[in-house]
Design an enzyme around this catalytic site. Structure first.
Site, PDB file in Angstrom:
ATOM      1  N   LEU A 142       0.869  -1.175   0.000  1.00 19.37           N
ATOM      2  CA  LEU A 142       0.000   0.000   0.000  1.00 19.37           C
ATOM      3  C   LEU A 142       0.903   1.221   0.000  1.00 19.37           C
ATOM      4  O   LEU A 142       1.976   1.211   0.621  1.00 19.37           O
ATOM      5  CB  LEU A 142      -0.888   0.036   1.250  1.00 19.37           C
ATOM      6  CG  LEU A 142      -2.057  -0.950   1.372  1.00 19.37           C
ATOM      7  CD1 LEU A 142      -2.739  -0.758   2.723  1.00 19.37           C
ATOM      8  CD2 LEU A 142      -3.048  -0.783   0.244  1.00 19.37           C
ATOM      9  N   ASP A 143       0.473   2.292  -0.668  1.00 22.90           N
ATOM     10  CA  ASP A 143       1.218   3.548  -0.584  1.00 22.90           C
ATOM     11  C   ASP A 143       1.339   3.971   0.875  1.00 22.90           C
ATOM     12  O   ASP A 143       0.453   3.691   1.691  1.00 22.90           O
ATOM     13  CB  ASP A 143       0.501   4.662  -1.360  1.00 22.90           C
ATOM     14  CG  ASP A 143       0.536   4.450  -2.859  1.00 22.90           C
ATOM     15  OD1 ASP A 143       1.324   3.613  -3.319  1.00 22.90           O
ATOM     16  OD2 ASP A 143      -0.240   5.129  -3.560  1.00 22.90           O
ATOM     17  N   ARG A 144       2.400   4.672   1.185  1.00 17.34           N
ATOM     18  CA  ARG A 144       2.623   5.140   2.554  1.00 17.34           C
ATOM     19  C   ARG A 144       1.446   5.982   3.057  1.00 17.34           C
ATOM     20  O   ARG A 144       1.039   5.880   4.213  1.00 17.34           O
ATOM     21  CB  ARG A 144       3.924   5.946   2.620  1.00 17.34           C
ATOM     22  CG  ARG A 144       4.312   6.394   4.016  1.00 17.34           C
ATOM     23  CD  ARG A 144       5.627   7.138   3.981  1.00 17.34           C
ATOM     24  NE  ARG A 144       6.001   7.602   5.307  1.00 17.34           N
ATOM     25  CZ  ARG A 144       7.072   8.343   5.576  1.00 17.34           C
ATOM     26  NH1 ARG A 144       7.899   8.682   4.596  1.00 17.34           N
ATOM     27  NH2 ARG A 144       7.338   8.732   6.812  1.00 17.34           N
TER      28      ARG A 144
END
Length: 312
Positions: A142-144
């Site tokens: 997942l993106d940060r």
């Protein structure tokens, strides 16, 4: 100071690792080596497959011979302390766990793994919380800035099974995103091809990009905004963020592809993060032999924002 040493090795790829990306394969083989170093040795041609240079996205084939060069790296602390607040709090964010799998409601701001200037990410934090676990690996990323369902395998067999579901597109993920304006109900699917800039990781719509598809469903309309459910069919970097932005419906709080005025308006209502949340994930559990759907609730800040919009 602990020194991590990996000697030169030549490994034959088995059917178990077939179709796995070489960068993910190397991360399993080079424990404790920063991701930036792994990409560097691939880029410099030190990693060879069948005596040839390859790119980081090369997918391994059964029978491939992989040469892994010697790697030496100093590391002060292999794992962060489980007593750190940010790590200790993750215990309460585990929404599902059994002997083979952990599903974490990842908070925004926490990367999935360390590297690139970060001391640790979600996977290192969970290894710290579960020191008895002999195997803990990320199933996906997942993106940060994105929160929500993150799968971590506790067994290699589980990792292989879930990776196969990702490849065959039988694993379904639904995200909630608050976007600018009134989403057109006819836009049930966005299929714009996406191209990633290797220098700055910025993604844009381009005919030279990779085929991409995100399916959308309207969940709730508000004054000046729409809550949509986004289901990515493909798994490109920043896919949902770019697919919404290219339609003029940027996600609230997006510092890369967002609309400054819309994000500023939402910030006045208390939003200080990207409104993108991996709310549900559906997959087949090979150990329990059943289809499962696991959900991660919205954090209080996102729920509070929706309540304010509803009242307005």
């Amino acid at each position: 100071m602990e020194q991590i040493n990996h000697l030169v090795r030549i490994l034959e790829v088995t059917q178990e690792n077939a179709q796995q990306r070489i960068d993910n394969f190397l991360r399993l083989q080079l424990k404790g080596v920063p991701k930036s170093m792994i990409y560097r040795i691939v880029r410099k041609g030190e990693v060879r497959v069948n005596k040839k240079r390859i790119k980081a996205d090369y997918k391994l084939q059964s029978g491939d011979l992989v040469r892994i060069p010697p790697v030496h790296v100093d590391k002060d602390n292999p794992l962060p302390s489980p007593k750190l607040n940010v790590i200790a709090q993750l215990e309460s964010l585990i929404v599902y766990e059994d002997d083979a799998l952990i599903i974490l409601n990842k908070p925004p701001g926490l990367a999935v793994h360390g590297g690139s200037g970060l001391d640790f990410g979600a996977i290192e934090a969970l290894r710290s919380l579960r020191p008895e676990a002999r195997f803990l690996e990320l199933v996906h990323r997942l993106d940060r800035a994105t929160s929500g369902c993150l799968l971590i395998a506790k067994k290699r067999s589980m990792l292989r099974a879930l990776h196969e579901q990702l490849r065959s597109k039988t694993m379904n993920k639904q995200y909630l995103a608050l976007v600018k304006g009134s989403w057109d109900k006819s836009w049930r699917s966005v299929k714009e091809p996406l191209l990633k800039n290797a220098q700055n990781s910025i993604v844009k719509v381009s005919s030279e990009g990779k085929a991409s598809e995100t399916r959308f469903k309207i969940m709730q309309r508000y004054q000046g905004a729409t809550l949509v459910e986004a289901s990515p069919v493909t798994g490109r970097t920043h896919q949902i963020r770019v697919h919404t932005a290219c339609k003029g419906h940027n996600i609230a709080g997006d510092d890369r592809y967002g609309d400054d005025a819309f994000s500023a308006e939402m910030k006045k209502l208390g939003l200080n993060r990207l409104f993108l949340h991996a709310a549900h994930i559906t997959f087949y559990h090979p150990v329990l032999e059943k289809q499962m759907t696991v959900s991660a609730p919205l954090c209080e800040r996102l729920s509070s924002l929706l309540e304010k919009l509803q009242r307005s």
